[in-house]
Design a protein around this motif. Sequence first.
Motif, short mmCIF file in Angstrom:
data_model
loop_
_atom_site.label_atom_id
_atom_site.label_comp_id
_atom_site.label_asym_id
_atom_site.label_seq_id
_atom_site.Cartn_x
_atom_site.Cartn_y
_atom_site.Cartn_z
N UNK A 67 6.26 -11.07 -5.38
CA UNK A 67 5.04 -10.77 -6.10
C UNK A 67 3.87 -11.01 -5.17
N UNK A 68 3.04 -10.07 -5.08
CA UNK A 68 1.85 -10.28 -4.27
C UNK A 68 0.67 -10.44 -5.20
N UNK A 69 -0.06 -11.44 -4.93
CA UNK A 69 -1.20 -11.74 -5.80
C UNK A 69 -2.45 -11.73 -4.93
N UNK A 70 -3.29 -10.83 -5.22
CA UNK A 70 -4.54 -10.73 -4.45
C UNK A 70 -5.52 -11.75 -5.00
N UNK A 71 -5.96 -12.66 -4.19
CA UNK A 71 -6.88 -13.68 -4.68
C UNK A 71 -8.32 -13.35 -4.39
N UNK A 72 -8.56 -12.93 -3.19
CA UNK A 72 -9.93 -12.63 -2.82
C UNK A 72 -9.86 -11.65 -1.66
N UNK A 73 -10.82 -10.84 -1.58
CA UNK A 73 -10.89 -10.02 -0.39
C UNK A 73 -12.34 -9.69 -0.15
N UNK A 74 -12.68 -9.70 1.06
CA UNK A 74 -14.08 -9.41 1.36
C UNK A 74 -14.11 -8.26 2.35
N UNK A 75 -15.15 -7.50 2.30
CA UNK A 75 -15.23 -6.39 3.25
C UNK A 75 -15.25 -6.94 4.67
N UNK A 81 -11.07 -0.89 11.31
CA UNK A 81 -10.21 -0.32 10.28
C UNK A 81 -8.88 -1.05 10.14
N UNK A 82 -8.42 -1.65 11.25
CA UNK A 82 -7.11 -2.28 11.21
C UNK A 82 -7.17 -3.75 10.79
N UNK A 83 -8.35 -4.27 10.49
CA UNK A 83 -8.41 -5.67 10.10
C UNK A 83 -9.21 -5.84 8.82
N UNK A 84 -8.49 -6.00 7.73
CA UNK A 84 -9.13 -6.19 6.44
C UNK A 84 -8.80 -7.59 5.98
N UNK A 85 -9.81 -8.47 5.90
CA UNK A 85 -9.59 -9.88 5.59
C UNK A 85 -9.18 -10.06 4.13
N UNK A 86 -8.09 -10.78 3.93
CA UNK A 86 -7.70 -11.05 2.55
C UNK A 86 -6.83 -12.29 2.52
N UNK A 87 -6.67 -12.86 1.33
CA UNK A 87 -5.77 -13.98 1.14
C UNK A 87 -4.86 -13.65 -0.02
N UNK A 186 10.28 -22.88 -6.41
CA UNK A 186 9.57 -21.63 -6.10
C UNK A 186 9.20 -21.67 -4.62
N UNK A 187 9.68 -20.67 -3.89
CA UNK A 187 9.35 -20.60 -2.47
C UNK A 187 8.46 -19.39 -2.23
N UNK A 188 7.50 -19.59 -1.39
CA UNK A 188 6.59 -18.48 -1.11
C UNK A 188 5.79 -18.74 0.14
N UNK A 189 4.74 -17.97 0.31
CA UNK A 189 3.88 -18.13 1.48
C UNK A 189 2.47 -17.69 1.13
N UNK A 190 1.50 -18.37 1.73
CA UNK A 190 0.11 -17.94 1.60
C UNK A 190 -0.19 -17.09 2.83
N UNK A 191 -0.63 -15.88 2.56
CA UNK A 191 -0.94 -14.95 3.65
C UNK A 191 -2.46 -14.85 3.80
N UNK A 192 -2.93 -15.09 4.98
CA UNK A 192 -4.38 -14.99 5.16
C UNK A 192 -4.70 -14.31 6.48
N UNK A 193 -5.86 -13.79 6.54
CA UNK A 193 -6.29 -13.11 7.77
C UNK A 193 -6.21 -11.61 7.62
N UNK A 194 -6.08 -10.93 8.74
CA UNK A 194 -6.00 -9.47 8.70
C UNK A 194 -4.76 -9.03 7.94
N UNK A 195 -4.93 -8.07 7.07
CA UNK A 195 -3.83 -7.73 6.18
C UNK A 195 -2.64 -7.08 6.90
N UNK A 196 -2.85 -6.55 8.09
CA UNK A 196 -1.69 -5.97 8.77
C UNK A 196 -1.03 -6.96 9.73
N UNK A 197 -1.65 -8.11 9.96
CA UNK A 197 -1.01 -9.15 10.78
C UNK A 197 -1.45 -10.52 10.25
#
Length: 243
Positions: A67-75, A81-87, A186-197
């Motif tokens: 499950x991916x849960x979008x918490x915040x994203x800022x422009x 184009x290849x770096x869209x910040x999100x958590x 429950x195992x998971x991961x927090x993903x932050x930074x550029x959405x493609x890396x």
Amino acid sequence: MHSFGLVIALALQAACLATASPLSPRALKFDEVAVVGLDGRMVIMHASEYNQLEARRQTLESPPKTVRRQLESSPPKMRRQDCYQSTEVKIISDTTFTDSDVAMSGILGAQGGAAFITISTRHSIANNLKIKTGGLIKKIAKAVLRDAYKIDSDTTWTNTQTTTLRFDIPEGQYGLVVSQPLVRRIEGAVLSGCSDAPNQEPFTLDSYSSASFEDFGWVEGVIRLCNSTTYPVPYCSGEGSHE
Ligand SMILES: *[C@@H]1O[C@H](CO)[C@@H](O)[C@H](O)[C@H]1NC(C)=O
């Protein structure tokens, strides 16, 4: 030195019978378990019956989902184009299983004949969130687990009153009362930074559910006798030994 001490019961049976509560007409056998449920009841069943229920529950469990849960994203600040910040928080697995023994009494040796044992020690158990980084990343993981799963990663339970549950220790054996809580992992991961890396910060949450019976408050799972012909007594669930 061990923490609870070992008591050899020689003529204990008579003493225990004298203090037996009317709520507990008989002591449970080594192969019977007390299931502490969510609905304020305690159900006594044969261990094999409980094992079957457990096996069925595990096969009904939904397969691990992502499950991916979008918490915040800022422009993006820099227009790349290849770096869209999100958590985001990604859930990798969600399983429930029987946890290791939690000792709820001292160990009694029934060397001189059958003996009874009851819950006699206070014990605590707590939800546990394991994540390497603290700060904002940990806060985000906690918030998602609280909002999406209704789990407070800081909850602690301490068994309240002793119950009237009693267990028979087979003659010539050592035994103690153990709780085997159901743990949800429950195992998971927090993903932050550029959405493609993104940076991935893995976490594991072990959590329990509240369950109570009369004036006994604890977590969902079973309470049973753990017995052995040898001392220390090997864990009945999990690795280790009770001493
Ligand atoms: C517990 O006691 C029962 C009955 O005597 C016995 O069959 C069983 O093997 C014992 N458990 C262990 C781990 O020794």
